[in-house]
Enzyme design. Structure first.
Site, PDB file in Angstrom:
ATOM      1  N   GLU A  33      56.579  82.962  -9.556  1.00 43.45           N
ATOM      2  CA  GLU A  33      57.992  83.511  -9.899  1.00 43.45           C
ATOM      3  C   GLU A  33      57.946  83.825 -11.247  1.00 43.45           C
ATOM      4  OE1 GLU A  33      59.859  85.691  -7.856  1.00 43.45           O
ATOM      5  OE2 GLU A  33      58.233  84.869  -6.011  1.00 43.45           O
ATOM      6  N   TYR A  63      67.233  84.082 -10.765  1.00 35.51           N
ATOM      7  CA  TYR A  63      66.135  84.656  -9.764  1.00 35.51           C
ATOM      8  C   TYR A  63      65.536  84.165  -9.561  1.00 35.51           C
ATOM      9  CZ  TYR A  63      62.356  87.497  -9.254  1.00 35.51           C
ATOM     10  OH  TYR A  63      61.256  87.811  -8.264  1.00 35.51           O
ATOM     11  N   ASP A  71      65.858  91.666  -7.739  1.00 31.29           N
ATOM     12  CA  ASP A  71      65.331  92.280  -9.152  1.00 31.29           C
ATOM     13  C   ASP A  71      65.287  93.651  -9.019  1.00 31.29           C
ATOM     14  OD1 ASP A  71      63.614  92.963  -7.023  1.00 31.29           O
ATOM     15  OD2 ASP A  71      61.866  91.728  -7.722  1.00 31.29           O
TER      16      ASP A  71
END
Ligand code: SF4
Length: 368
Positions: free
Chosen positions: A44, A127, A145
């Site tokens: 990520e 995020y 995102d």
């Protein structure tokens, strides 16, 4: 026909077909298949700056070198930066390394599974925290995102500027309501997968999309105007001049950037920004005197190249030269080293400087 989809009602009409589509079409990806929080965290962080297909070779190289959080925590920062080389955004690699050490020291090597503990770690923003908690620990935190913003704004027909905080807040609130407690991992990954594989920025494949029946942008033929993004601010440009200083043994001088600056910890050829009214050779003489305390001579043009960072662009002008007076001292860098050209590959360099090391290696190969 009612075209404004109710965000609250949209939950079921959106979530069920989306997850069914994902389960049938998802790609096999090493971090996804592993379920390992460490690998998911690394993936990520890398995916914040690049697409899956571009990032995967870097992911494989990085995790082959550091297969566990313990290996990453034990590593030297230079090894971490070398393994990250080519991905850019080097502060992310430094934060990853720092956080690996924190997780080993404070959590016994287990990546935390609560929002507050994760968000307190260096380099972990909303995020990343939502992605790790949902994908690794199956907790219902929705990620937002660029892919998610595109899918939701088209689905709901949100024509306002997606750069605005209010629109992002609305989208975050919407997906936070829609994410199902029973399948948060699939929901988040489905959103990202649909955005990258079907609801692409241009020419979305609406006929293959599980959401088409209720998608406002598709039903009103506005997929080319939604999402709307106001023009980005003009990116500034700077000229940077560097010296490839050679000694009589044909070694070159390299400098390590301090840890707390952009590209911190990486190596480079010394130099700096051109000032107004200067010739590039003037900049070279000035910068090498200011940075190293030396006067140089035998200046020969070597190469010029352009490179773009996220917030500015540079033209890099490189000259070979040698020291005429003085002994190089690390006045602005954290360390200096004289190395042979063939040793340059052993040090992590930012992309534009790496191009110079390649050219130097090629030049030396051709000389023999
Ligand atoms: S129908 Fe088309 S525009 Fe709407 S979400 Fe699907 S791919 Fe995107």
């Amino acid at each position: 026909m009612q075209l404004v989809t109710d965000p609250d009602e949209g939950g079921l009409g959106f979530t069920e077909p989306l997850i069914a589509w994902y389960r049938k079409n998802k790609r096999s990806l090493p971090w996804r298949d592993s379920g390992d929080p460490y690998l998911i965290w690394i993936s990520e962080i890398m995916l914040q700056q690049t697409r899956v297909d571009q990032m995967q070779p870097y992911f494989e190289r990085f995790t082959a070198k550091f297969p566990t959080i313990f290996k990453l925590a034990q590593a030297d920062q230079q090894e971490v930066l070398s393994a990250w080389e080519g991905l850019g955004y080097y502060s992310r690699a430094r934060n990853l390394h720092h956080t690996a050490r924190t997780v080993v020291e404070s959590f016994g090597g287990a990546i935390p599974d609560t929002w507050d503990e994760l968000r307190a770690l260096k380099g972990v923003g909303d995020y990343t925290a939502a992605a790790v908690l949902s994908i690794a620990y199956h907790k219902p935190h929705a990620v937002v995102d660029g892919n998610v913003i595109r899918v939701v704004s088209r689905y709901l027909g949100i024509a306002d500027d997606v750069r605005s905080a209010a629109v992002r807040k609305r989208i975050q609130a919407t997906v936070s309501r829609w994410i199902p407690a029973k399948a948060p991992s699939d929901f988040n990954q489905a959103m990202m997968e649909l955005g990258s594989q079907v609801c692409k920025p241009s020419n979305p494949q609406c006929r293959q999309c599980p959401l088409q029946a209720h998608c406002v942008a598709s039903l009103t033929a506005r997929t080319d105007t939604i999402p709307y993004k106001s023009p980005a601010a003009k990116v500034p440009h700077v000229n940077v001049v560097v010296g490839i200083i050679q000694d009589e043994s044909n070694r070159v001088l390299i400098a390590r950037r301090p840890d707390d600056v952009m590209l911190g910890g990486l190596w480079e050829f010394p130099g700096g920004k051109q000032e107004s009214g200067e010739l590039t050779t003037d900049t070279l003489h000035r910068e090498l005197y200011e940075e190293l305390g030396v006067k140089i001579g035998n200046v020969v043009f070597f190469h010029r190249l352009k490179h773009a960072y996220s917030h500015f662009k540079i033209t890099l002008h490189a000259y070979t030269c040698s020291v005429l007076m003085g002994s190089p001292t690390a006045r602005t860098s954290s360390e200096l080293k004289w190395v042979s050209v063939s040793e340059l590959d052993d040090y992590p360099f930012p992309k534009a400087n790496r191009e110079l090391t390649r050219l130097l290696n090629r030049r030396d190969d051709n000389e023999y």
